[in-house]
Design an enzyme around this catalytic site. Structure first.
Site, PDB file in Angstrom:
ATOM      1  N   LYS A 256      30.663  33.637  50.428  1.00 15.97           N
ATOM      2  CA  LYS A 256      29.595  34.548  49.979  1.00 15.97           C
ATOM      3  C   LYS A 256      29.918  35.068  48.582  1.00 15.97           C
ATOM      4  CE  LYS A 256      28.707  38.904  50.053  1.00 15.97           C
ATOM      5  NZ  LYS A 256      27.963  39.146  48.803  1.00 15.97           N
TER       6      LYS A 256
ATOM      7  N   GLU B  13      42.842  40.334  48.062  1.00 15.01           N
ATOM      8  CA  GLU B  13      43.216  40.519  46.659  1.00 15.01           C
ATOM      9  C   GLU B  13      42.341  41.642  46.148  1.00 15.01           C
ATOM     10  OE1 GLU B  13      43.041  40.803  43.167  1.00 15.01           O
ATOM     11  OE2 GLU B  13      42.291  38.787  42.821  1.00 15.01           O
TER      12      GLU B  13
ATOM     13  N   GLU C 272      41.021  52.871  39.451  1.00 12.54           N
ATOM     14  CA  GLU C 272      40.591  51.638  38.783  1.00 12.54           C
ATOM     15  C   GLU C 272      39.218  51.885  38.156  1.00 12.54           C
ATOM     16  OE1 GLU C 272      39.530  48.183  41.245  1.00 12.54           O
ATOM     17  OE2 GLU C 272      40.782  46.988  39.908  1.00 12.54           O
TER      18      GLU C 272
HETATM   19  P1  NDP Z   1      33.056  45.189  46.534  1.00 11.25           P
HETATM   20  O1  NDP Z   1      34.433  45.216  47.041  1.00 11.25           O
HETATM   21  O2  NDP Z   1      32.013  45.963  47.229  1.00 11.25           O
HETATM   22  O3  NDP Z   1      32.520  43.689  46.437  1.00 11.25           O
HETATM   23  C1  NDP Z   1      33.274  42.530  46.560  1.00 11.25           C
HETATM   24  C2  NDP Z   1      32.557  41.529  47.453  1.00 11.25           C
HETATM   25  O4  NDP Z   1      32.550  41.995  48.805  1.00 11.25           O
HETATM   26  C3  NDP Z   1      31.105  41.306  47.115  1.00 11.25           C
HETATM   27  O5  NDP Z   1      30.740  39.983  47.393  1.00 11.25           O
HETATM   28  C4  NDP Z   1      30.409  42.272  48.057  1.00 11.25           C
HETATM   29  O6  NDP Z   1      29.059  41.968  48.236  1.00 11.25           O
HETATM   30  C5  NDP Z   1      31.225  42.066  49.319  1.00 11.25           C
HETATM   31  N1  NDP Z   1      31.174  43.154  50.290  1.00 11.25           N
HETATM   32  C6  NDP Z   1      30.783  44.440  50.128  1.00 11.25           C
HETATM   33  N2  NDP Z   1      30.928  45.130  51.289  1.00 11.25           N
HETATM   34  C7  NDP Z   1      31.423  44.267  52.192  1.00 11.25           C
HETATM   35  C8  NDP Z   1      31.808  44.380  53.574  1.00 11.25           C
HETATM   36  N3  NDP Z   1      31.719  45.529  54.249  1.00 11.25           N
HETATM   37  N4  NDP Z   1      32.292  43.282  54.210  1.00 11.25           N
HETATM   38  C9  NDP Z   1      32.422  42.112  53.549  1.00 11.25           C
HETATM   39  N5  NDP Z   1      32.075  41.946  52.264  1.00 11.25           N
HETATM   40  C10 NDP Z   1      31.585  43.009  51.582  1.00 11.25           C
HETATM   41  O7  NDP Z   1      33.094  45.611  45.024  1.00 11.25           O
HETATM   42  P2  NDP Z   1      31.908  46.236  44.175  1.00 11.25           P
HETATM   43  O8  NDP Z   1      31.124  45.125  43.634  1.00 11.25           O
HETATM   44  O9  NDP Z   1      31.150  47.279  44.942  1.00 11.25           O
HETATM   45  O10 NDP Z   1      32.710  46.979  43.023  1.00 11.25           O
HETATM   46  C11 NDP Z   1      33.202  48.299  43.237  1.00 11.25           C
HETATM   47  C12 NDP Z   1      34.540  48.489  42.600  1.00 11.25           C
HETATM   48  O11 NDP Z   1      35.461  47.584  43.189  1.00 11.25           O
HETATM   49  C13 NDP Z   1      34.596  48.146  41.125  1.00 11.25           C
HETATM   50  O12 NDP Z   1      34.206  49.230  40.357  1.00 11.25           O
HETATM   51  C14 NDP Z   1      36.040  47.805  40.945  1.00 11.25           C
HETATM   52  O13 NDP Z   1      36.793  48.959  40.747  1.00 11.25           O
HETATM   53  C15 NDP Z   1      36.422  47.162  42.262  1.00 11.25           C
HETATM   54  N6  NDP Z   1      36.408  45.697  42.222  1.00 11.25           N
HETATM   55  C16 NDP Z   1      37.591  45.055  42.196  1.00 11.25           C
HETATM   56  C17 NDP Z   1      37.620  43.683  42.116  1.00 11.25           C
HETATM   57  C18 NDP Z   1      38.894  42.954  42.068  1.00 11.25           C
HETATM   58  O14 NDP Z   1      38.905  41.789  41.665  1.00 11.25           O
HETATM   59  N7  NDP Z   1      39.966  43.524  42.492  1.00 11.25           N
HETATM   60  C19 NDP Z   1      36.410  42.900  42.016  1.00 11.25           C
HETATM   61  C20 NDP Z   1      35.193  43.658  42.120  1.00 11.25           C
HETATM   62  C21 NDP Z   1      35.230  45.008  42.196  1.00 11.25           C
HETATM   63  P3  NDP Z   1      28.025  42.600  47.182  1.00 11.25           P
HETATM   64  O15 NDP Z   1      28.401  42.129  45.835  1.00 11.25           O
HETATM   65  O16 NDP Z   1      26.747  42.021  47.558  1.00 11.25           O
HETATM   66  O17 NDP Z   1      28.102  44.071  47.347  1.00 11.25           O
END
Ligand code: NDP
Length: 496
Positions: free
Chosen positions: A201, A275, A406
């Site tokens: 996904k 991660e 972060e």
């Molecule tokens: P999320 O952790 O919400 O998103 C990462 C992925 O997980 C997306 O595909 C998201 O879908 C999906 N997701 C969200 N909720 C669930 C769940 N309950 N179960 C399974 N999958 C889920 O990150 P955000 O995009 O909301 O970003 C928020 C913050 O997270 C950022 O500001 C940053 O600080 C951090 N972040 C860190 C990352 C890293 O590489 N370490 C990467 C991205 C964000 P969807 O996109 O549709 O919400």
């Protein structure tokens, strides 16, 4: 056309004055050869299918706020279909001769190369990152991951001697929006090499390169169901990781969602790698080559607008060089070009989404309120789209939110230290533990620091370097498990 002596002298004078940015003519990447479809289905069982949910949502270009396409929102029935398709494909894929598995993966790697320009443009339009980064980093590395893991497919018994490596089954993989195709490659390549099938996904705001990847799977004639891609929001991700047919979950994203997933999977026996976030220290000693360090600092935090889990977002500078380093850094910041991500000269593109922009703005405001000193170079932000200028905070205390949380944006917090021991203590004073950087002329000091820094990756005199052969992953709240290298295969295998 060659410059006259007078023009050269004038440019050099302006550059030496700090604010003197060379003017560049616009150099936009041509996009007319890229065909983004108005609407995408779900990639299940080797073909694009309409979603059972009948729901679609738009994905926009964050630099213009214009809609690029509509993608499907997978519901429970759709996720179930995808997991079942992957389950059906597992038996034949896992029994296929490993060298034939490798052949498919080499083919995918080559097709990514062949469609690299298109993929780079799609990545930049959907996510906002500068084209020079998607073109030179994201896409080549994604291809390299498939190429590298293809090489392991028929050598698993050499990778894990005296063990009997066996695939696990269906892997459920959820990826974020900061490196969409690269994270897809980090997830899918080792899983396929190990003989698993996958359901992936992508993030809600950046699904398009995964849709092009679905086309690539069809072009490569990958057997149906080996790779399935379901788009949707967090709810779709939760349905996927919690599906009983999934044997292994791999997640990259926020620590908060990582914890939710870990709670949901407790007791299910599913294998899990996480991660998550980071708040990396980039540590500069007084004997470091300062100009080189400035480039590393800029790359560490302003690369991909700071949307990088391992970004060097806390700069630790030895007190004796803090002043000259800040001067050089501020001058360098004034030369960064922010604007159209499709322009080949752009250094800083658009923030990925309005929600992320608001998060960055909120944290920056908290930094000012708590007493840190803000520096932003003069910088004109485009009127439409989501933008944030490169930002530097000095006078930062370890307790400030900008030093602890972060931000995931182009915002650097600067702290100082006097001794190596103090540097280690401050660097490790974080709930995260993903990466760190050390800048010094002394090899012995690099080793001394690397031994003590609680971070999965420690870069020395460089930053943000990635290679498929090298494991990557965190400690503490940055997650567990490694991706990349032989280590990245282990989570996809039963080695008992
Ligand atoms: P999320 O952790 O919400 O998103 C990462 C992925 O997980 C997306 O595909 C998201 O879908 C999906 N997701 C969200 N909720 C669930 C769940 N309950 N179960 C399974 N999958 C889920 O990150 P955000 O995009 O909301 O970003 C928020 C913050 O997270 C950022 O500001 C940053 O600080 C951090 N972040 C860190 C990352 C890293 O590489 N370490 C990467 C991205 C964000 P969807 O996109 O549709 O919400």
């Amino acid at each position: 056309m060659a410059l006259t002596k007078k023009q050269t002298a004038e440019l050099a004078k302006r550059a030496a004055q700090g604010g003197g940015v060379f003017e560049y003519a616009p150099a936009p990447e041509a996009i007319d050869h890229v065909r983004i479809q108005p609407s995408y289905g779900l990639f299940i069982g080797g073909k694009m299918v309409a979603p059972h949910s009948k729901k679609r949502f738009p994905t926009i270009n964050p630099a213009t706020e214009k809609k690029l396409a509509e993608v499907s929102e997978a519901d429970a029935v759709d996720v179930d279909r995808a997991v079942k398709a992957a389950g059906r494909a597992f038996d034949s894929w896992s029994h296929l001769s490993p060298s034939r598995r490798a052949r498919y993966m080499f083919r995918i790697s080559r097709l990514i190369q062949e469609r690299a320009r298109e993929l780079a443009i799609v990545e930049t339009m959907d996510g906002g990152k500068p084209i020079k980064e998607s073109r030179d980093v994201d896409i080549p590395l994604a291809s390299a991951h498939f190429f590298y893991y293809a090489g392991w497919a028929d050598k698993l018994e050499w990778a894990f001697p005296n063990r009997k490596p066996r695939p696990l089954g269906v892997a459920g993989q959820v990826i974020p929006w900061n490196f969409p195709l690269l994270m897809l490659a980090w997830k899918i390549a080792p899983a396929l090499a190990a003989g698993n099938t996958v359901v992936l996904k992508p993030a809600e705001t950046t699904p398009l390169s995964a849709m092009v990847f679905a086309e690539i799977c069809m072009q490569a004639e990958l057997p149906p169901g080996v790779v399935n891609i379901v788009t949707g929001a967090g709810k779709t991700g939760a349905l996927l990781v919690e599906h009983p047919g999934v044997k292994k979950v791999a997640f990259t994203g926020s620590t908060e969602v990582g914890k939710q997933i870990q709670r949901a999977l407790a007791g299910t026996g599913k294998k899990l790698t996480l991660e998550l976030g980071g708040k990396a220290a980039n540590i500069v000693f007084e004997d470091a080559p300062l100009d080189q360090a400035v480039e590393g600092i800029v790359n560490g935090i302003y690369f991909n607008q700071g949307h990088v889990c391992c970004a060097g977002s806390r700069l630790l500078v030895q007190e004796s060089i803090a002043e000259p380093l800040m001067e050089k850094l501020k001058r360098r910041l004034s030369t960064l070009r922010l604007g159209d991500p499709l322009d080949k000269n752009t250094d800083i593109g658009a923030i990925n989404s309005r929600a992320q922009l608001e998060k960055i703005q909120g944290l920056v405001e908290s930094g000012v309120e708590e007493g840190a000193e803000l520096y932003q170079p003069e910088c004109r932000l485009p009127e439409r789209g989501f933008w944030f200028p490169p930002t530097l905070f000095t006078n930062v205390s370890q307790s400030y939110r900008i030093a602890r949380e972060e931000i995931f944006g182009p915002v650097l917090s600067v702290l100082t230290f006097r001794t190596p021991a103090e540097a280690v203590e401050k660097a490790n004073n974080t709930p995260y533990g993903l990466s760190a950087g050390v800048w010094t002329d002394k090899g012995s000091r690099i080793l001394w620091m690397a031994e003590r820094l609680r971070a999965g990756v420690v870069w020395a005199n460089t930053f943000n370097r990635f290679d498929p052969t090298s494991p990557f992953g965190g400690y503490k709240e940055s997650g567990f498990g490694r991706e990349g290298g032989i280590h990245g295969l282990a989570p996809y295998l039963d080695l008992n």
